[in-house]
Design a protein around this motif. Sequence first.
Motif, PDB file in Angstrom:
ATOM      1  N   HIS A 139      38.910 -11.666  83.880  1.00 49.41           N
ATOM      2  CA  HIS A 139      37.498 -11.727  84.264  1.00 49.41           C
ATOM      3  C   HIS A 139      37.075 -10.477  85.021  1.00 49.41           C
ATOM      4  O   HIS A 139      37.706 -10.089  86.010  1.00 49.41           O
ATOM      5  N   ALA A 140      36.023  -9.859  84.553  1.00 40.39           N
ATOM      6  CA  ALA A 140      35.396  -8.784  85.315  1.00 40.39           C
ATOM      7  C   ALA A 140      34.573  -9.431  86.435  1.00 40.39           C
ATOM      8  O   ALA A 140      34.112 -10.557  86.305  1.00 40.39           O
ATOM      9  N   PHE A 141      34.434  -8.745  87.546  1.00 34.43           N
ATOM     10  CA  PHE A 141      33.636  -9.227  88.682  1.00 34.43           C
ATOM     11  C   PHE A 141      34.072 -10.635  89.123  1.00 34.43           C
ATOM     12  O   PHE A 141      33.275 -11.577  89.121  1.00 34.43           O
ATOM     13  N   PRO A 142      35.344 -10.817  89.506  1.00 29.44           N
ATOM     14  CA  PRO A 142      35.832 -12.151  89.869  1.00 29.44           C
ATOM     15  C   PRO A 142      35.196 -12.753  91.113  1.00 29.44           C
ATOM     16  O   PRO A 142      35.354 -13.947  91.363  1.00 29.44           O
ATOM     17  N   ASN A 143      34.464 -11.934  91.882  1.00 31.96           N
ATOM     18  CA  ASN A 143      33.790 -12.477  93.068  1.00 31.96           C
ATOM     19  C   ASN A 143      32.403 -13.034  92.755  1.00 31.96           C
ATOM     20  O   ASN A 143      31.720 -13.546  93.649  1.00 31.96           O
ATOM     21  N   VAL A 144      32.005 -12.934  91.505  1.00 32.24           N
ATOM     22  CA  VAL A 144      30.665 -13.385  91.120  1.00 32.24           C
ATOM     23  C   VAL A 144      30.774 -14.658  90.291  1.00 32.24           C
ATOM     24  O   VAL A 144      31.464 -14.705  89.287  1.00 32.24           O
ATOM     25  N   SER A 145      30.082 -15.696  90.736  1.00 31.75           N
ATOM     26  CA  SER A 145      30.082 -16.975  90.031  1.00 31.75           C
ATOM     27  C   SER A 145      28.659 -17.395  89.707  1.00 31.75           C
ATOM     28  O   SER A 145      27.740 -17.201  90.506  1.00 31.75           O
ATOM     29  N   SER A 149      27.405 -18.216  93.606  1.00 29.21           N
ATOM     30  CA  SER A 149      27.289 -16.861  94.150  1.00 29.21           C
ATOM     31  C   SER A 149      25.878 -16.302  94.071  1.00 29.21           C
ATOM     32  O   SER A 149      25.495 -15.472  94.880  1.00 29.21           O
ATOM     33  N   VAL A 150      25.118 -16.737  93.081  1.00 26.23           N
ATOM     34  CA  VAL A 150      23.761 -16.209  92.906  1.00 26.23           C
ATOM     35  C   VAL A 150      22.757 -17.362  92.853  1.00 26.23           C
ATOM     36  O   VAL A 150      23.090 -18.477  92.481  1.00 26.23           O
ATOM     37  N   LYS A 151      21.539 -17.073  93.251  1.00 29.21           N
ATOM     38  CA  LYS A 151      20.496 -18.094  93.273  1.00 29.21           C
ATOM     39  C   LYS A 151      19.477 -17.900  92.146  1.00 29.21           C
ATOM     40  O   LYS A 151      18.794 -18.835  91.764  1.00 29.21           O
ATOM     41  N   SER A 152      19.381 -16.705  91.636  1.00 30.26           N
ATOM     42  CA  SER A 152      18.417 -16.408  90.576  1.00 30.26           C
ATOM     43  C   SER A 152      18.796 -17.123  89.282  1.00 30.26           C
ATOM     44  O   SER A 152      19.907 -16.939  88.763  1.00 30.26           O
ATOM     45  N   ALA A 153      17.882 -17.934  88.750  1.00 30.21           N
ATOM     46  CA  ALA A 153      18.149 -18.678  87.512  1.00 30.21           C
ATOM     47  C   ALA A 153      18.444 -17.759  86.326  1.00 30.21           C
ATOM     48  O   ALA A 153      19.404 -17.996  85.576  1.00 30.21           O
ATOM     49  N   PRO A 154      17.648 -16.694  86.115  1.00 32.87           N
ATOM     50  CA  PRO A 154      17.941 -15.787  84.999  1.00 32.87           C
ATOM     51  C   PRO A 154      19.307 -15.121  85.132  1.00 32.87           C
ATOM     52  O   PRO A 154      20.034 -14.973  84.145  1.00 32.87           O
ATOM     53  N   LEU A 155      19.664 -14.754  86.370  1.00 31.49           N
ATOM     54  CA  LEU A 155      20.954 -14.112  86.594  1.00 31.49           C
ATOM     55  C   LEU A 155      22.101 -15.087  86.356  1.00 31.49           C
ATOM     56  O   LEU A 155      23.146 -14.717  85.821  1.00 31.49           O
ATOM     57  N   LYS A 156      21.899 -16.345  86.726  1.00 32.95           N
ATOM     58  CA  LYS A 156      22.905 -17.377  86.463  1.00 32.95           C
ATOM     59  C   LYS A 156      23.181 -17.481  84.961  1.00 32.95           C
ATOM     60  O   LYS A 156      24.323 -17.567  84.515  1.00 32.95           O
ATOM     61  N   LEU A 157      22.092 -17.476  84.183  1.00 33.13           N
ATOM     62  CA  LEU A 157      22.224 -17.569  82.726  1.00 33.13           C
ATOM     63  C   LEU A 157      22.971 -16.368  82.161  1.00 33.13           C
ATOM     64  O   LEU A 157      23.810 -16.506  81.261  1.00 33.13           O
ATOM     65  N   MET A 158      22.677 -15.200  82.717  1.00 41.02           N
ATOM     66  CA  MET A 158      23.343 -13.976  82.262  1.00 41.02           C
ATOM     67  C   MET A 158      24.843 -14.028  82.560  1.00 41.02           C
ATOM     68  O   MET A 158      25.671 -13.665  81.712  1.00 41.02           O
ATOM     69  N   ILE A 159      25.182 -14.500  83.752  1.00 40.99           N
ATOM     70  CA  ILE A 159      26.595 -14.580  84.136  1.00 40.99           C
ATOM     71  C   ILE A 159      27.332 -15.576  83.257  1.00 40.99           C
ATOM     72  O   ILE A 159      28.442 -15.313  82.778  1.00 40.99           O
ATOM     73  N   ARG A 160      26.718 -16.737  83.016  1.00 44.65           N
ATOM     74  CA  ARG A 160      27.349 -17.752  82.163  1.00 44.65           C
ATOM     75  C   ARG A 160      27.569 -17.219  80.753  1.00 44.65           C
ATOM     76  O   ARG A 160      28.603 -17.469  80.131  1.00 44.65           O
ATOM     77  N   LYS A 164      31.181 -16.620  78.955  1.00 44.60           N
ATOM     78  CA  LYS A 164      31.457 -17.207  77.642  1.00 44.60           C
ATOM     79  C   LYS A 164      31.936 -16.143  76.680  1.00 44.60           C
ATOM     80  O   LYS A 164      32.865 -16.372  75.881  1.00 44.60           O
ATOM     81  N   LEU A 165      31.346 -14.947  76.772  1.00 44.21           N
ATOM     82  CA  LEU A 165      31.765 -13.836  75.928  1.00 44.21           C
ATOM     83  C   LEU A 165      33.202 -13.435  76.247  1.00 44.21           C
ATOM     84  O   LEU A 165      34.004 -13.191  75.324  1.00 44.21           O
ATOM     85  N   GLU A 166      33.551 -13.371  77.530  1.00 46.75           N
ATOM     86  CA  GLU A 166      34.915 -13.035  77.933  1.00 46.75           C
ATOM     87  C   GLU A 166      35.914 -14.017  77.317  1.00 46.75           C
ATOM     88  O   GLU A 166      36.954 -13.607  76.789  1.00 46.75           O
TER      89      GLU A 166
END
Length: 306
Positions: A139-145, A149-160, A164-166
């Motif tokens: 996992h890249a950026f293992p400190n980011v969940s 870790s984030v409150k922004s809904a769009p950013l949450k979707l991007m991280i998920r 999934k791609l990883e």
Amino acid sequence: MKHAYLIMAANEFEELLVLLKALDYEDNAIFLHIDKKAALSSLQLKRFKQQVSKADFYLAPRKKVSWGGRDMLECEFSLFSFARSVGPFDYYHLLSGKDLPLLSHKRIDEFFEKNKGKEFVEYKPIKEQEVWQRVQVWHAFPNVSAYRSVKSAPLKLMIRAYRKLERTLAKALKLDFFKNTGLKLGFGSQWLSLDDFAVERILKKEKSIMKVFKHAIVADELFLQTFILNDEVLKKRLYLDEKGRPGNLRFIKIDERKSSPRVWKISDLKTLEKARNEGYLFSRKFDVAEDDEIVSSVLKMTAEEE
């Protein structure tokens, strides 16, 4: 016996005041870690210190800690190392800022005196592929969940989407970074109680442990369980309940809707009393703002035992 209480807290300051007072006994040492992201004023720190008159109190070096991140593992190692440099202690108890003891200091002390040489660690069966994927995938950026870790809904979707791609790529390329370690994977609650023998042994292996989980996510529920499971000496020292199951003696009920521990209410008092009678020593999660009556009731129960 000498006990070190290692508290990992964020901004639950009112709960911390209660917890510190509950742990304030001679032969106890309290090591408090406050997430560096939280605003801690000198006045607030003074309030914490005022709750402790009998135990030794230490503010641990502060670090930024992300939910489920690699920095949470680093924080735990730092706390164990700091406490041991002050000690050694008979037992080191890792607690959250929203925990409370269910028994008096006297009864807790008697319990650990009776069970010297045992390690109190929870192990749960791994039923979900998601748990394996935490360590199998690089996992890249293992400190980011995307969960906490984030409150922004769009950013949450991007991280998920990225996670999934990883995992899709790892599966397509048949990559398994944990398999190459030759270790058995352990899984359970990060909250535990270890004696000095175990802490010393774990600290000596810090670099190798962190190397295994360097790119894992939500590994706070895996790294110590895995190390102990693969250490034949420590494995034999695990405390087993009456049914032969390893346990950490923390009473926690997961709220499945929120995927987080249930916040206890006064309506749960009988449930907590039953947990005490069954041998649980600590419990979470308490929130003064949501229900201060249950907090007062638990404190009263333990005070009556002194």
